[in-house]
Design a protein around this motif. Structure first.
Motif, short mmCIF file in Angstrom:
data_model
loop_
_atom_site.label_atom_id
_atom_site.label_comp_id
_atom_site.label_asym_id
_atom_site.label_seq_id
_atom_site.Cartn_x
_atom_site.Cartn_y
_atom_site.Cartn_z
N THR A 158 0.83 -1.21 0.00
CA THR A 158 0.00 0.00 0.00
C THR A 158 0.86 1.26 0.00
N TYR A 159 2.04 1.19 0.64
CA TYR A 159 2.95 2.33 0.64
C TYR A 159 3.42 2.63 -0.79
N ALA A 160 3.78 1.59 -1.55
CA ALA A 160 4.24 1.79 -2.92
C ALA A 160 3.13 2.38 -3.79
N VAL A 161 1.91 1.90 -3.61
CA VAL A 161 0.78 2.42 -4.39
C VAL A 161 0.48 3.87 -3.98
N HIS A 162 0.56 4.14 -2.68
CA HIS A 162 0.37 5.51 -2.18
C HIS A 162 1.38 6.46 -2.81
N ARG A 163 2.64 6.05 -2.84
CA ARG A 163 3.69 6.89 -3.43
C ARG A 163 3.41 7.13 -4.92
N HIS A 164 2.94 6.11 -5.61
CA HIS A 164 2.66 6.25 -7.05
C HIS A 164 1.62 7.33 -7.31
N PHE A 165 0.52 7.30 -6.57
CA PHE A 165 -0.55 8.27 -6.80
C PHE A 165 -0.13 9.68 -6.38
N MET A 166 0.67 9.80 -5.33
CA MET A 166 1.13 11.11 -4.92
C MET A 166 2.12 11.69 -5.94
N GLN A 167 2.97 10.85 -6.50
CA GLN A 167 3.97 11.32 -7.45
C GLN A 167 3.37 11.67 -8.80
N THR A 168 2.39 10.91 -9.23
CA THR A 168 1.84 11.09 -10.58
C THR A 168 0.67 12.05 -10.64
N ARG A 169 -0.10 12.18 -9.54
CA ARG A 169 -1.31 13.00 -9.59
C ARG A 169 -1.52 13.89 -8.36
N ASN A 170 -0.62 13.85 -7.39
CA ASN A 170 -0.86 14.51 -6.10
C ASN A 170 -2.17 14.02 -5.49
N LEU A 171 -2.45 12.76 -5.69
CA LEU A 171 -3.71 12.15 -5.27
C LEU A 171 -3.45 11.32 -4.02
N MET A 172 -4.11 11.67 -2.92
CA MET A 172 -3.96 10.91 -1.68
C MET A 172 -5.18 10.01 -1.51
N ILE A 173 -4.98 8.71 -1.72
CA ILE A 173 -6.08 7.75 -1.59
C ILE A 173 -6.29 7.46 -0.11
N ASN A 174 -7.50 7.68 0.37
CA ASN A 174 -7.78 7.44 1.78
C ASN A 174 -7.54 5.98 2.14
N GLY A 175 -6.67 5.77 3.13
CA GLY A 175 -6.39 4.42 3.59
C GLY A 175 -5.10 3.82 3.07
N LEU A 176 -4.48 4.45 2.06
CA LEU A 176 -3.24 3.89 1.51
C LEU A 176 -2.01 4.32 2.29
N ASP A 177 -2.04 5.51 2.87
CA ASP A 177 -0.88 5.99 3.62
C ASP A 177 -0.71 5.15 4.88
N PRO A 178 0.42 4.42 5.01
CA PRO A 178 0.61 3.56 6.19
C PRO A 178 0.51 4.31 7.51
N ALA A 179 0.86 5.61 7.51
CA ALA A 179 0.82 6.38 8.75
C ALA A 179 -0.60 6.57 9.25
N ARG A 180 -1.57 6.48 8.35
CA ARG A 180 -2.96 6.69 8.75
C ARG A 180 -3.56 5.45 9.38
N GLY A 181 -3.15 4.27 8.87
CA GLY A 181 -3.57 3.02 9.49
C GLY A 181 -5.03 2.66 9.30
N SER A 182 -5.71 3.23 8.32
CA SER A 182 -7.11 2.90 8.09
C SER A 182 -7.25 2.02 6.85
N GLU A 183 -8.45 1.53 6.63
CA GLU A 183 -8.70 0.67 5.49
C GLU A 183 -8.79 1.49 4.21
N VAL A 184 -8.54 0.84 3.08
CA VAL A 184 -8.71 1.48 1.78
C VAL A 184 -10.19 1.45 1.45
#
Length: 600
Positions: free
Chosen positions: A122-148
């Motif tokens: 999920t960290y790798a996928v989170h990084r992909h969306f932030m790098q390519t679109r500045n898109l933060m998918i809720n639940g992907l950031d490991p620091a948040r610890g919630s479900e996708v």
């Protein structure tokens, strides 16, 4: 022979037997012991050698290579299982996703099969969306610890069979990451359909109706307004009652409208250059815009909506840069912090964007309250990355300001190519990134001790994706890298979710402005700059293992013992002063002296 000697001299029978037999048996036992000990050493060396390939100290990249996907056929079938046939995800797009993921993927901790755990996935996928679109998918950031939530709502079978099934225990490959990215992209587009349907209804249009450029612009304008104000129903109702109210919420609405027209023109240009795309859509039974008809149908409008999501992050970068520039000018000590008194003073002078309350800033993790000398300070990078500066707050994702630390991490990951590196390696790489900046280089010199301490904690290696290294990067690049709070200590509430107290009252801002500003400037000592530094580590993956010095010593000791055992076996096997017939004769019980000694 021993028996003949014994018959001639019965008195010395027992002594003769012991004299001849025991040395021979002892030698045989020694040779056998050497054999067994050698085998054990070999097994331990092979085991440790295999384990070390999975350990971070030796930096062996074991991620699947691109050709493993067999021209992406396996990927295509995997996506088809989730999205069904006709998903429209082409091989070129899959290749682009894989290329984007590769640098981060190479640096993730993996098991001996080259697989990562769920947090790393999920960290790798989170990084992909932030790098390519500045898109933060809720639940992907490991620091948040919630479900996708997006996956749970729209693809529950995928979540439970893959992310929560047997594969979650065995690990995930690059293929799984590409599939996950493709799935989320598809679901984001699907989630736009509800808003688009509302826009069609508000304009009294039917989805099967062909629309002109101006007509579809009216539909997409309503779509954009609801998309931007999704989590603020009160504001949305005000705009619906009076369209001019949009300027109250968006002073730059004319620029936003121009951005929308640009997206429509981009789509038209794409269709003119790719007529086969329209023909393919029409042959599938759907209406689509063509160069001859120049009419927009629902599928065209949906594609434009998807393009808005994909490119809006680039559009807001100028706004984010303007906010950052204002805050950096207030950072007199180049610590990456602005006194709250100065922050609210600017708001009182007319800059409404800096009007968040102290409680709200604290919940977001953007407030540094560690120093009684400086008082509360706003952390610039954390503020820029917080939900208050995310321009879109859709249920499943947000479009936020770019994280400038991503570029630094990309460079480090590509250079290291592993999950960890020595402090010396990282210092050299980071110095190369700051070669022309004397201020940053002097800051790095003051931080060498902290990086060395992190390496000592992990047996000489610094994990690239650990909290302590992220903290070190924050102090090394205070205007680029956010401060990493411990998991669960902050909350990513939007202003609407936090409620009315998200905005400070005039009285609160005036009280902060009037407070004593004791911030000292660039002469601060290193310790005074780093009052938030904490020694709590949090690693991305539970698979992380760094070989300790004593483990390395055991490895070398076993190699030495194995060499000694082999040498002893050879010497004893060659230098034996007893012939095979003597040994056999000395064993009256029919025991064989032949032992097995396997050398690998």
């Amino acid at each position: 022979s021993i028996l003949a000697q014994a018959s001639r001299n019965p008195v010395s029978n027992h002594l003769t037997f012991i004299r001849l037999l025991y040395p021979t048996m002892a030698m045989n036992f020694i040779i056998r012991g050497c054999s067994y000990f050698s085998c054990v050493c070999c097994a331990l060396l092979v085991s440790m050698s295999s384990a070390k390939r999975g350990h971070l100290q030796h930096s062996t990249f074991m991620a699947p290579q691109l050709e493993v996907l067999d021209p992406l056929q396996k990927l295509g079938s995997s996506i088809e299982e989730v999205l069904g046939s006709g998903h429209g995800v082409g091989e070129d797009h899959l290749n682009r996703i894989q290329a984007s993921l590769a640098p981060t993927w190479e640096s993730l901790p993996k098991n001996k099969e080259g697989l990562v755990d769920q947090r790393s996935l999920t960290y790798a996928v989170h990084r992909h969306f932030m790098q390519t679109r500045n898109l933060m998918i809720n639940g992907l950031d490991p620091a948040r610890g919630s479900e996708v939530n997006l996956l749970l709502e729209h693809a529950p079978d995928y979540v439970h069979s893959i992310l929560k099934g047997e594969q979650a225990r065995s690990g995930f490959s690059m293929e799984d990451a590409v599939v996950m990215v493709s799935l989320i992209e598809h679901l984001i587009m699907d989630s736009s359909q509800e808003l688009l349907q509302h826009a069609y209804e508000s304009q009294d249009r039917r989805p099967n109706e062909g629309l002109s450029h101006d007509e579809v612009f009216g539909v997409m304008q309503d779509y954009l307004i609801e998309w931007l104000l999704f989590d603020d129903k009160g504001a949305l109702d005000m705009v619906k009652k009076d369209a001019d109210n949009i300027y109250f919420f968006f002073e730059n609405w004319e620029e936003l409208a121009q951005f929308l027209r640009g997206r429509l023109m981009t789509w038209e240009h794409f269709r003119e250059r790719s007529p086969h795309e329209s023909m393919a859509v029409q042959s599938a039974g759907a209406h689509a815009w063509t160069g001859m008809q120049r009419r927009y149908y629902y599928d065209d409008a949906l594609a434009v909506a998807s393009g808005i999501t994909d490119t809006f992050g680039e559009y807001v970068q100028n706004e984010c840069s303007a906010v950052k520039d204002m805050l950096v000018k207030l950072d007199r000590g180049t610590t990456g912090r602005v006194p709250l008194s100065q922050f609210h003073k600017v708001a009182l002078n007319g800059e409404w964007r800096f009007s968040e309350s102290k409680d709200y800033l604290r919940q977001l993790g953007t407030l540094d309250e560690s120093s009684t000398w400086h008082g509360p300070q706003v952390i610039i990078t954390n503020y820029l990355q917080s939900a208050t500066n995310c321009v879109v707050g859709a249920p499943h994702y947000r479009i936020c300001c770019p994280n400038e630390c991503e570029e630094l991490m990309d460079s480090l990951e590509a250079s290291v190519g592993a999950s960890s590196a020595t402090a010396g390696q990282l210092l050299e790489l980071v110095r190369n990134l700051t070669e022309s900046d004397s201020v940053e280089r002097s800051r790095l010199a003051a931080l060498e001790g902290q990086l060395t301490s992190i390496a000592e904690l992990h047996h000489g290696q610094v994990p690239l994706h650990g909290r302590l290294f992220a903290q070190w990067l924050h102090y090394a690049f205070p205007h680029e890298c956010p401060f990493p709070h411990l998991s669960g200590t902050t909350h990513s509430f939007t202003p609407h979710q936090f409620g009315r107290k998200a905005q400070a009252s005039i009285q609160e801002m005036r009280r902060h402005e009037a407070s004593e500003n004791r911030t000292r400037e660039a002469s601060l000592a290193g310790e005074e700059r780093m009052t938030m530094w904490s020694h709590e580590e949090e690693l991305l993956s539970e698979r992380l293992h760094l070989t300790a010095p004593w483990e390395t010593n055991v490895f070398h000791v076993l190699k030495l013992l194995l060499g000694a055992a082999l040498a002893l076996c050879g010497v004893l096997g060659v230098r034996s002063r007893f012939s095979e017939s003597d040994v056999k004769a000395a064993l009256p019980w029919g025991l064989s002296p032949e032992g097995k000694c396997h050398f690998v």
